[in-house]
Write a protein that holds these residues in place. Structure first.
Motif, PDB file in Angstrom:
ATOM      1  N   MET A   1      49.058 -42.484  -0.025  1.00  0.00           N
ATOM      2  CA  MET A   1      48.826 -43.630   0.824  1.00  0.00           C
ATOM      3  C   MET A   1      48.645 -44.866  -0.039  1.00  0.00           C
ATOM      4  N   THR A   2      49.608 -45.716  -0.041  1.00  0.00           N
ATOM      5  CA  THR A   2      49.474 -46.943  -0.806  1.00  0.00           C
ATOM      6  C   THR A   2      49.560 -48.168   0.100  1.00  0.00           C
ATOM      7  N   SER A   3      49.456 -47.989   1.392  1.00  0.00           N
ATOM      8  CA  SER A   3      49.513 -49.110   2.322  1.00  0.00           C
ATOM      9  C   SER A   3      48.156 -49.808   2.390  1.00  0.00           C
ATOM     10  N   GLN A   4      48.119 -50.900   3.130  1.00  0.00           N
ATOM     11  CA  GLN A   4      46.876 -51.645   3.302  1.00  0.00           C
ATOM     12  C   GLN A   4      45.975 -51.014   4.354  1.00  0.00           C
ATOM     13  N   GLU A   5      46.472 -50.050   5.097  1.00  0.00           N
ATOM     14  CA  GLU A   5      45.662 -49.383   6.103  1.00  0.00           C
ATOM     15  C   GLU A   5      44.635 -48.486   5.434  1.00  0.00           C
ATOM     16  N   PRO A   6      43.442 -48.406   6.011  1.00  0.00           N
ATOM     17  CA  PRO A   6      42.458 -47.484   5.441  1.00  0.00           C
ATOM     18  C   PRO A   6      42.901 -46.036   5.674  1.00  0.00           C
ATOM     19  N   PRO A   7      42.472 -45.134   4.816  1.00  0.00           N
ATOM     20  CA  PRO A   7      42.823 -43.727   4.999  1.00  0.00           C
ATOM     21  C   PRO A   7      42.098 -43.163   6.223  1.00  0.00           C
ATOM     22  N   PRO A   8      42.499 -41.976   6.679  1.00  0.00           N
ATOM     23  CA  PRO A   8      41.805 -41.348   7.811  1.00  0.00           C
ATOM     24  C   PRO A   8      40.326 -41.117   7.504  1.00  0.00           C
ATOM     25  N   ALA A   9      39.544 -40.948   8.538  1.00  0.00           N
ATOM     26  CA  ALA A   9      38.108 -40.685   8.382  1.00  0.00           C
ATOM     27  C   ALA A   9      37.900 -39.485   7.459  1.00  0.00           C
ATOM     28  N   GLY A  10      36.972 -39.626   6.541  1.00  0.00           N
ATOM     29  CA  GLY A  10      36.656 -38.538   5.615  1.00  0.00           C
ATOM     30  C   GLY A  10      37.473 -38.561   4.332  1.00  0.00           C
ATOM     31  N   TYR A  11      38.436 -39.446   4.232  1.00  0.00           N
ATOM     32  CA  TYR A  11      39.280 -39.540   3.039  1.00  0.00           C
ATOM     33  C   TYR A  11      39.022 -40.853   2.324  1.00  0.00           C
ATOM     34  N   ALA A  12      39.300 -40.889   1.029  1.00  0.00           N
ATOM     35  CA  ALA A  12      39.163 -42.116   0.248  1.00  0.00           C
ATOM     36  C   ALA A  12      40.365 -42.235  -0.681  1.00  0.00           C
ATOM     37  N   GLU A  13      40.897 -43.439  -0.761  1.00  0.00           N
ATOM     38  CA  GLU A  13      41.955 -43.744  -1.718  1.00  0.00           C
ATOM     39  C   GLU A  13      41.288 -44.163  -3.017  1.00  0.00           C
ATOM     40  N   VAL A  14      41.706 -43.578  -4.124  1.00  0.00           N
ATOM     41  CA  VAL A  14      41.100 -43.874  -5.419  1.00  0.00           C
ATOM     42  C   VAL A  14      42.195 -44.325  -6.378  1.00  0.00           C
ATOM     43  N   GLN A  15      41.932 -45.414  -7.094  1.00  0.00           N
ATOM     44  CA  GLN A  15      42.820 -45.877  -8.152  1.00  0.00           C
ATOM     45  C   GLN A  15      42.045 -45.865  -9.463  1.00  0.00           C
ATOM     46  N   VAL A  16      42.642 -45.280 -10.472  1.00  0.00           N
ATOM     47  CA  VAL A  16      42.037 -45.236 -11.800  1.00  0.00           C
ATOM     48  C   VAL A  16      42.960 -46.027 -12.718  1.00  0.00           C
ATOM     49  N   VAL A  17      42.434 -47.047 -13.367  1.00  0.00           N
ATOM     50  CA  VAL A  17      43.218 -47.839 -14.315  1.00  0.00           C
ATOM     51  C   VAL A  17      42.599 -47.629 -15.689  1.00  0.00           C
TER      52      VAL A  17
END
Length: 74
Positions: A1-17
């Motif tokens: 998921m790389t869109s601007q929409e938040p992920p579904p409930a209970g999920y988190a988008e994580v970016q590591v740089v």
């Protein structure tokens, strides 16, 4: 998921740089050890170099140290 929409409930988008792919992979490995997660996606971090990893973690399926941390933080 790389869109601007938040992920579904209970999920988190994580970016590591990180400056190197190895460092970014180590951080992603720790996250996958504690949470169910998708396969990481590796991308260049920018013109200066480095690596960006993206993954989605499922916070409803926790293991190990994350379980006790989440339970006490509620």
């Amino acid at each position: 998921m790389t869109s601007q929409e938040p992920p579904p409930a209970g999920y988190a988008e994580v970016q590591v740089v990180a400056a190197s792919p190895e460092v970014a992979r180590r951080v992603a490995q720790v996250l996958r050890h504690s949470f169910a997660a998708t396969e990481q996606r590796s991308l260049p971090a920018g013109a200066e170099g480095g690596t960006r990893l993206e993954l989605t973690v499922d916070t409803t399926r926790v293991e190990g140290p994350a379980r006790s941390w989440l339970e006490t933080s509620r």
